[in-house]
Design a protein around this motif. Structure first.
Motif, PDB file in Angstrom:
ATOM      1  N   LEU A 190       0.823  -1.205   0.000  1.00 24.22           N
ATOM      2  CA  LEU A 190       0.000   0.000   0.000  1.00 24.22           C
ATOM      3  C   LEU A 190       0.862   1.262   0.000  1.00 24.22           C
ATOM      4  O   LEU A 190       1.728   1.431   0.869  1.00 24.22           O
ATOM      5  CB  LEU A 190      -0.911  -0.006   1.237  1.00 24.22           C
ATOM      6  N   PRO A 191       0.677   2.170  -0.968  1.00 25.02           N
ATOM      7  CA  PRO A 191       1.490   3.393  -1.012  1.00 25.02           C
ATOM      8  C   PRO A 191       1.271   4.259   0.235  1.00 25.02           C
ATOM      9  O   PRO A 191       0.137   4.437   0.692  1.00 25.02           O
ATOM     10  CB  PRO A 191       0.984   4.116  -2.271  1.00 25.02           C
ATOM     11  N   HIS A 192       2.370   4.762   0.768  1.00 30.07           N
ATOM     12  CA  HIS A 192       2.353   5.710   1.893  1.00 30.07           C
ATOM     13  C   HIS A 192       1.484   5.220   3.051  1.00 30.07           C
ATOM     14  O   HIS A 192       0.782   6.000   3.697  1.00 30.07           O
ATOM     15  CB  HIS A 192       1.890   7.091   1.432  1.00 30.07           C
ATOM     16  N   HIS A 193       1.523   3.912   3.327  1.00 33.63           N
ATOM     17  CA  HIS A 193       0.867   3.309   4.492  1.00 33.63           C
ATOM     18  C   HIS A 193      -0.649   3.517   4.502  1.00 33.63           C
ATOM     19  O   HIS A 193      -1.290   3.374   5.539  1.00 33.63           O
ATOM     20  CB  HIS A 193       1.459   3.856   5.803  1.00 33.63           C
ATOM     21  N   GLY A 194      -1.225   3.896   3.345  1.00 38.39           N
ATOM     22  CA  GLY A 194      -2.673   4.097   3.295  1.00 38.39           C
ATOM     23  C   GLY A 194      -3.098   5.491   3.681  1.00 38.39           C
ATOM     24  O   GLY A 194      -4.194   5.688   4.219  1.00 38.39           O
TER      25      GLY A 194
ATOM     26  N   LEU B 240      -0.898  -5.314   0.783  1.00 36.88           N
ATOM     27  CA  LEU B 240      -0.237  -5.442   2.080  1.00 36.88           C
ATOM     28  C   LEU B 240       0.120  -4.055   2.598  1.00 36.88           C
ATOM     29  O   LEU B 240       0.620  -3.219   1.835  1.00 36.88           O
ATOM     30  CB  LEU B 240       1.030  -6.289   1.959  1.00 36.88           C
ATOM     31  N   ASN B 241      -0.135  -3.821   3.879  1.00 36.32           N
ATOM     32  CA  ASN B 241       0.185  -2.518   4.460  1.00 36.32           C
ATOM     33  C   ASN B 241       1.041  -2.680   5.697  1.00 36.32           C
ATOM     34  O   ASN B 241       0.887  -3.645   6.456  1.00 36.32           O
ATOM     35  CB  ASN B 241      -1.094  -1.760   4.824  1.00 36.32           C
ATOM     36  N   SER B 242       1.932  -1.732   5.907  1.00 38.70           N
ATOM     37  CA  SER B 242       2.782  -1.703   7.096  1.00 38.70           C
ATOM     38  C   SER B 242       2.484  -0.421   7.857  1.00 38.70           C
ATOM     39  O   SER B 242       2.740   0.679   7.359  1.00 38.70           O
ATOM     40  CB  SER B 242       4.266  -1.746   6.692  1.00 38.70           C
ATOM     41  N   SER B 243       1.913  -0.559   9.046  1.00 42.59           N
ATOM     42  CA  SER B 243       1.569   0.621   9.854  1.00 42.59           C
ATOM     43  C   SER B 243       1.560   0.226  11.316  1.00 42.59           C
ATOM     44  O   SER B 243       1.489  -0.948  11.665  1.00 42.59           O
ATOM     45  CB  SER B 243       0.203   1.187   9.445  1.00 42.59           C
ATOM     46  N   GLY B 244       1.631   1.233  12.177  1.00 38.92           N
ATOM     47  CA  GLY B 244       1.601   1.003  13.616  1.00 38.92           C
ATOM     48  C   GLY B 244       0.204   1.195  14.169  1.00 38.92           C
ATOM     49  O   GLY B 244      -0.522   2.108  13.763  1.00 38.92           O
ATOM     50  N   ALA B 245      -0.186   0.339  15.085  1.00 43.43           N
ATOM     51  CA  ALA B 245      -1.531   0.444  15.656  1.00 43.43           C
ATOM     52  C   ALA B 245      -1.679   1.744  16.429  1.00 43.43           C
ATOM     53  O   ALA B 245      -0.771   2.189  17.125  1.00 43.43           O
ATOM     54  CB  ALA B 245      -1.797  -0.738  16.588  1.00 43.43           C
ATOM     55  N   GLY B 246      -2.836   2.356  16.293  1.00 41.85           N
ATOM     56  CA  GLY B 246      -3.097   3.597  17.001  1.00 41.85           C
ATOM     57  C   GLY B 246      -2.229   4.736  16.534  1.00 41.85           C
ATOM     58  O   GLY B 246      -2.076   5.728  17.250  1.00 41.85           O
ATOM     59  N   ASN B 247      -1.623   4.624  15.323  1.00 42.26           N
ATOM     60  CA  ASN B 247      -0.742   5.696  14.864  1.00 42.26           C
ATOM     61  C   ASN B 247      -1.523   6.996  14.707  1.00 42.26           C
ATOM     62  O   ASN B 247      -2.705   6.995  14.381  1.00 42.26           O
ATOM     63  CB  ASN B 247      -0.040   5.294  13.557  1.00 42.26           C
TER      64      ASN B 247
ATOM     65  N   GLY C 170      -3.707   7.946  11.540  1.00 40.78           N
ATOM     66  CA  GLY C 170      -4.914   7.218  11.167  1.00 40.78           C
ATOM     67  C   GLY C 170      -4.729   6.300   9.983  1.00 40.78           C
ATOM     68  O   GLY C 170      -5.690   5.982   9.275  1.00 40.78           O
ATOM     69  N   HIS C 171      -3.487   5.836   9.741  1.00 38.76           N
ATOM     70  CA  HIS C 171      -3.216   4.917   8.629  1.00 38.76           C
ATOM     71  C   HIS C 171      -3.599   3.482   9.010  1.00 38.76           C
ATOM     72  O   HIS C 171      -3.344   3.069  10.142  1.00 38.76           O
ATOM     73  CB  HIS C 171      -1.730   4.948   8.255  1.00 38.76           C
ATOM     74  N   PRO C 172      -4.179   2.760   8.064  1.00 39.97           N
ATOM     75  CA  PRO C 172      -4.658   3.200   6.754  1.00 39.97           C
ATOM     76  C   PRO C 172      -6.027   3.869   6.872  1.00 39.97           C
ATOM     77  O   PRO C 172      -6.875   3.441   7.658  1.00 39.97           O
ATOM     78  CB  PRO C 172      -4.752   1.886   5.977  1.00 39.97           C
ATOM     79  N   ARG C 173      -6.253   4.892   6.080  1.00 35.08           N
ATOM     80  CA  ARG C 173      -7.518   5.624   6.106  1.00 35.08           C
ATOM     81  C   ARG C 173      -8.659   4.749   5.578  1.00 35.08           C
ATOM     82  O   ARG C 173      -8.481   3.981   4.625  1.00 35.08           O
ATOM     83  CB  ARG C 173      -7.410   6.875   5.248  1.00 35.08           C
TER      84      ARG C 173
ATOM     85  N   ARG D  90     -11.532   1.783  -1.064  1.00 35.36           N
ATOM     86  CA  ARG D  90     -11.229   1.916  -2.483  1.00 35.36           C
ATOM     87  C   ARG D  90     -10.579   0.645  -3.038  1.00 35.36           C
ATOM     88  O   ARG D  90     -10.933   0.156  -4.110  1.00 35.36           O
ATOM     89  CB  ARG D  90     -10.300   3.124  -2.667  1.00 35.36           C
ATOM     90  N   TRP D  91      -9.632   0.095  -2.293  1.00 33.80           N
ATOM     91  CA  TRP D  91      -8.975  -1.126  -2.745  1.00 33.80           C
ATOM     92  C   TRP D  91      -9.929  -2.323  -2.693  1.00 33.80           C
ATOM     93  O   TRP D  91      -9.929  -3.160  -3.597  1.00 33.80           O
ATOM     94  CB  TRP D  91      -7.732  -1.396  -1.895  1.00 33.80           C
ATOM     95  N   ARG D  92     -10.695  -2.403  -1.623  1.00 31.75           N
ATOM     96  CA  ARG D  92     -11.607  -3.541  -1.497  1.00 31.75           C
ATOM     97  C   ARG D  92     -12.698  -3.507  -2.569  1.00 31.75           C
ATOM     98  O   ARG D  92     -13.192  -4.550  -2.987  1.00 31.75           O
ATOM     99  CB  ARG D  92     -12.222  -3.553  -0.102  1.00 31.75           C
ATOM    100  N   ALA D  93     -13.066  -2.301  -3.010  1.00 33.46           N
ATOM    101  CA  ALA D  93     -14.068  -2.195  -4.071  1.00 33.46           C
ATOM    102  C   ALA D  93     -13.569  -2.807  -5.369  1.00 33.46           C
ATOM    103  O   ALA D  93     -14.379  -3.223  -6.227  1.00 33.46           O
ATOM    104  CB  ALA D  93     -14.449  -0.728  -4.282  1.00 33.46           C
ATOM    105  N   ARG D  94     -12.250  -2.877  -5.550  1.00 31.02           N
ATOM    106  CA  ARG D  94     -11.681  -3.501  -6.747  1.00 31.02           C
ATOM    107  C   ARG D  94     -11.494  -5.008  -6.563  1.00 31.02           C
ATOM    108  O   ARG D  94     -10.899  -5.676  -7.408  1.00 31.02           O
ATOM    109  CB  ARG D  94     -10.324  -2.873  -7.068  1.00 31.02           C
ATOM    110  N   GLY D  95     -11.968  -5.549  -5.441  1.00 32.67           N
ATOM    111  CA  GLY D  95     -11.857  -6.989  -5.198  1.00 32.67           C
ATOM    112  C   GLY D  95     -10.561  -7.411  -4.557  1.00 32.67           C
ATOM    113  O   GLY D  95     -10.249  -8.611  -4.507  1.00 32.67           O
ATOM    114  N   SER D  96      -9.776  -6.474  -4.009  1.00 32.84           N
ATOM    115  CA  SER D  96      -8.491  -6.799  -3.380  1.00 32.84           C
ATOM    116  C   SER D  96      -8.694  -7.140  -1.905  1.00 32.84           C
ATOM    117  O   SER D  96      -9.508  -6.515  -1.223  1.00 32.84           O
ATOM    118  CB  SER D  96      -7.521  -5.625  -3.500  1.00 32.84           C
ATOM    119  N   GLU D  97      -7.923  -8.096  -1.432  1.00 34.95           N
ATOM    120  CA  GLU D  97      -7.880  -8.399   0.001  1.00 34.95           C
ATOM    121  C   GLU D  97      -6.770  -7.571   0.626  1.00 34.95           C
ATOM    122  O   GLU D  97      -5.649  -7.528   0.099  1.00 34.95           O
ATOM    123  CB  GLU D  97      -7.620  -9.888   0.233  1.00 34.95           C
TER     124      GLU D  97
END
Length: 798
Positions: free
Chosen positions: A692-696, A715-722, A725-728, A734-741
């Motif tokens: 995921l670009p820029h952590h979402g 796949l996204n890399s982010s910290g919990a409670g960051n 607010g990533h990923p937004r 938007r990604w899930r609407a394209r059928g992506s997990e």
């Protein structure tokens, strides 16, 4: 003719080796399970287990195992239940409490444990609980401030921001959440508004004495070896740096540098000799108290005093308990075997603190003594037993060190032959003598400390040379849990008496542990590992014979360094010994902060980064540059040759292509660059897996870019409670609407993806190796995810 009477079965002792093993087995079964039974079931199991344990020999073993399982489960539930509730996450609270243990001062922060007062004025979730805190200097301040005065045993009033203990989940990484549960740490946090902190009461207690004595050693001993005198006399390892620990690991001497059980035994033996000597000089004293009882009592008193000086570390507690068993047997005029002493000591530790099983020290401490008790005859003279004991300890403990620490010291057996007699019989007595004399009269023990440092110095310089040898220490890839038991069986077989056939074959049982399957891709296939580094990015791309690291995660001064704590352990656990390429997508800290730690830990053939990024690189990543490894094609899509360095927007965008599918790693590019890539060559963006670009962030994942990539997996890399607010949520939708997990490291831990002939395969670290505290946390938090153990409060905005 009457049938011959059958011999009566010998009753199983209630506190013998068999019942202790049953208790241990039951506790292990519960503490390593993916979920805890309900508390009501645990209470029923405890009552039933104790009943069976006491009923008789027939049900004793089963009852002990059931009681052990239930008791461990209850302690686990109590420990986790005492942690900070989700509703209190991120709050600022004012607490008062006493500093526990020795604070760890560093250049710009101090870490310490605080026992919050058990008073109505304290916040309810923290009342009487243990909290781990970090006290940072104000960002940019020239003076450290009041934190440098923080001392062990002092009472303070502090304003802190708290959260529940959390950690990262990676192959080979330290499990901070398990450590917090084992230590009963209710929350972690950092000091807010340091100027409002107030000392309420001066230092007192054993920790205050240890801190003061350690500072006296540092002041009075003008030698580089003073830090080791502090460690050996007081268990204070705060002055040891990373280079020192590297030498100790490489030479297998870590078990000696802090106060060990062996050192406690030496002190106890010395005290026993003193007591026996006094009674030999004044034989009339034996009319009141027999000499053996006096020797035993003094041995126990000396062991307890030395263990207190070490802060009652687990190896010292084990030795104290063993000495106590022997002394009590002496007082009762009973003979006890070493194995019975060990069993009673282990049972006492397990009953008092079942969660000690979650610490590596338990297994190394009791495992080492158990091997020695089984392999060495009790009648063997200590001088003759020294070399066999070293061989037994090396063979018996190697499986434990390989599983617990992922390493094996080849120099350890030789180094221990020198260190054990010299440090334990010369340096430690001098360090202890100095401490004892200094306790009664200031300045009286300085000469002994200085002599101990002088004796320690030459051996340490020798060990530094040994540790520098490239073959001194081997890092082992992570192996499945069953390989430990197979290796222990091999060690058991290898150490059996002479004449047992097939001993050479026992080595074969060690192969799965020391040479496990590294799960490398086959030719023409690729593996992507998104490492859990919190709020940042680090991803490993592997082909059958090559490894590329894309970014190295964040690092902050004197704080969390993902390169050291997450990236390097993961690479070693996966069997990566060197990197053929390190791509640093851009110079921001959350992507480039861990680069130095990675480069210091293993060879890196080449480094690629955008021009003017500030990252020392051999060559820039430029759109159009391409190469092929093992049938897998790598090429950069961005930045262009004349694209200026604009931080996130200049991130390297890497495309990895195979005959079976492709990967896209876009760094931190935003919507403007994404639309530019779509405009230039939308077909090149098509990928099966996208990081995921820029952590979402809200400024990335442009709809046109999402449509052009159309991945099956994001796949996204982010910290919990960051705080970003990533990923937004709109980006995720938007990604899930394209059928992506979409999978995220904050809830899944490290993410491993294979693209090959068998299709797209995914493995999530937290689901692959489920732990009961994960299940309980998800229950309590309703899906709240995870973030790094520590986060610098003044970290720059992304």
């Amino acid at each position: 003719m009457a049938a011959a009477a059958l011999p009566a079965r010998y009753p199983l002792p209630p506190f013998g080796l068999a019942c202790t093993a049953a208790v241990l087995l039951g506790m292990v079964a519960v503490l390593w399970s993916p979920a805890l039974p309900p508390v009501a079931v645990l209470w029923l199991g405890l009552v039933a287990g104790i009943g069976g344990w006491c009923a008789g020999a027939r049900w004793r073993w089963t009852g002990a195992m059931l009681a052990g399982a239930a008791w461990a489960g209850l302690h686990a539930a109590w420990s986790f239940g005492a942690q900070l509730p989700p509703a209190w996450e991120g709050r600022d609270v004012i607490v008062s409490g006493r500093v526990v243990g020795l604070p760890e001062p560093q250049a710009r922060r101090t870490r310490f444990l605080l026992r919050v007062d058990d008073a109505d004025a304290q916040p309810a979730p923290l009342r009487g609980k243990l909290v781990r805190l970090a006290w940072y200097d104000d960002f940019g301040a020239e003076v450290a401030g009041p934190r440098t005065r923080l001392g062990a045993g002092e009472r303070w009033r502090l304003q802190v921001r708290v959260r529940a203990p959390r950690g990262l989940a990676n192959p080979g990484g330290m499990d901070a959440e398990r450590h917090a549960v084992a230590q009963r740490i209710a929350a972690t946090g950092y000091i807010r508004h340091p100027a409002l902190s107030r000392e309420l009461a001066p230092a007192r207690g054993i920790d205050a004495w240890r801190d003061a004595m350690s500072q006296r050693v540092a002041r009075e001993v003008r030698s580089d070896a003073a830090r080791f005198v502090r460690a050996l006399a007081l268990g204070d390892t705060r002055a040891l740096d990373d280079a020192d620990w590297q030498v100790l690991r490489a030479t297998g001497l870590t078990h000696l540098i802090a106060i060990s059980g062996f050192h406690v035994g030496l002190v106890a033996g010395g005290c026993a000799l003193i007591g026996a000597g006094l009674w030999w000089l004044f034989p009339a004293l034996a009319r009141w108290i027999p000499r053996p009882q006096v020797a035993g009592a003094m041995a126990l008193a000396g062991a307890v005093a030395y263990a207190a000086a070490a802060g009652f570390a687990l190896p010292t507690v084990r030795t104290v308990l063993m000495i106590a068993v022997v002394v009590l047997a002496r007082l009762a005029r009973r003979h006890v075997r070493l194995v019975d002493v060990l069993a009673l000591a282990m049972l006492a530790v397990l009953v008092f603190d079942p969660l000690s099983l979650l610490a590596a020290g338990f297994w190394l401490s009791f495992g080492g003594v158990a091997w020695l008790a089984w392999c060495l005859p009790a009648s063997m003279h200590w001088a003759k037993a020294f070399l066999p004991a070293q061989a037994v300890a090396t063979i018996g403990l190697l499986p434990f060190t390989a599983v617990l620490f992922g390493q094996a010291s080849l120099a350890g057996p030789v180094a221990n032959l020198v260190a054990i007699p010299w440090w334990s019989l010369v340096v430690v007595p001098l360090a202890l003598l100095g401490t004892a004399l200094e306790t009664f009269h200031a300045g009286a023990g300085v000469w002994a400390w200085q002599a101990g440092a002088a004796c320690f110095g030459p051996t340490w310089r020798l060990f530094e040379v040994v540790a520098a040898h490239p073959q001194a220490l081997h890092w082992l890839p992570e192996s499945p849990a069953w390989t430990l038991w197979l290796a222990l069986a091999g060690g058991f077989w290898l150490l059996m008496p002479r004449g047992v056939p097939g001993k050479a074959l026992a080595v074969l049982l060690w192969l799965p542990l020391v040479w496990p399957d590294r799960e490398r891709p086959r030719a023409g296939e690729v593996e992507l590992v998104v490492i859990d580094v919190g709020q940042g990015l680090s991803a490993l791309v592997r082909t059958s014979r090559h490894a590329l690291l894309f970014d190295a995660g964040p690092a902050v001064e004197d704080g969390f360094d993902a390169g050291e704590r997450a990236v390097v352990p993961t690479l070693r656990a996966l069997g990566v010994t060197h990197l053929h390429a390190l791509v640093v997508s851009h110079g921001d800290n959350d992507h480039a902060g861990g680069v130095d730690a990675v480069r210091d830990s293993m060879p890196v053939r080449t480094v690629l980064s955008p021009l003017a990024s500030g990252v020392p690189a051999r060559a820039p990543c430029v759109a159009g540059a391409a190469w092929t490894w093992d049938g897998v094609r790598f090429r950069f899509l961005h930045p262009g040759r004349y694209f200026p360095y604009l931080g996130n927007e200049a991130s390297c965008v890497l495309k990895v292509e195979t005959a079976h599918g492709s990967l896209l790693l876009p760094g931190d590019i935003g919507a403007i660059v994404e639309r530019g890539l779509v405009h230039r060559d939308a077909a090149s963006l098509r990928a099966d897996v996208v990081v995921l670009p820029h952590h979402g962030s809200a400024g990335s994942s442009d709809p046109a870019f999402v449509a052009a990539t159309s991945p099956r997996l994001v796949l996204n890399s982010s910290g919990a409670g960051n705080r970003f607010g990533h990923p937004r949520a709109p980006v995720v939708a938007r990604w899930r609407a394209r059928g992506s997990e979409l999978l995220d490291t904050q809830s899944s831990g490290a993410l491993r993806v294979w693209v090959g002939a068998d299709g797209l395969q995914v493995r999530e670290q937290r689901h692959e190796r489920p732990r009961w505290w994960d299940a309980v946390r998800r229950q309590r938090a309703g899906g709240l995810s995870y973030r790094p153990e520590e986060e610098r409060p003044d970290a720059p905005e992304d």
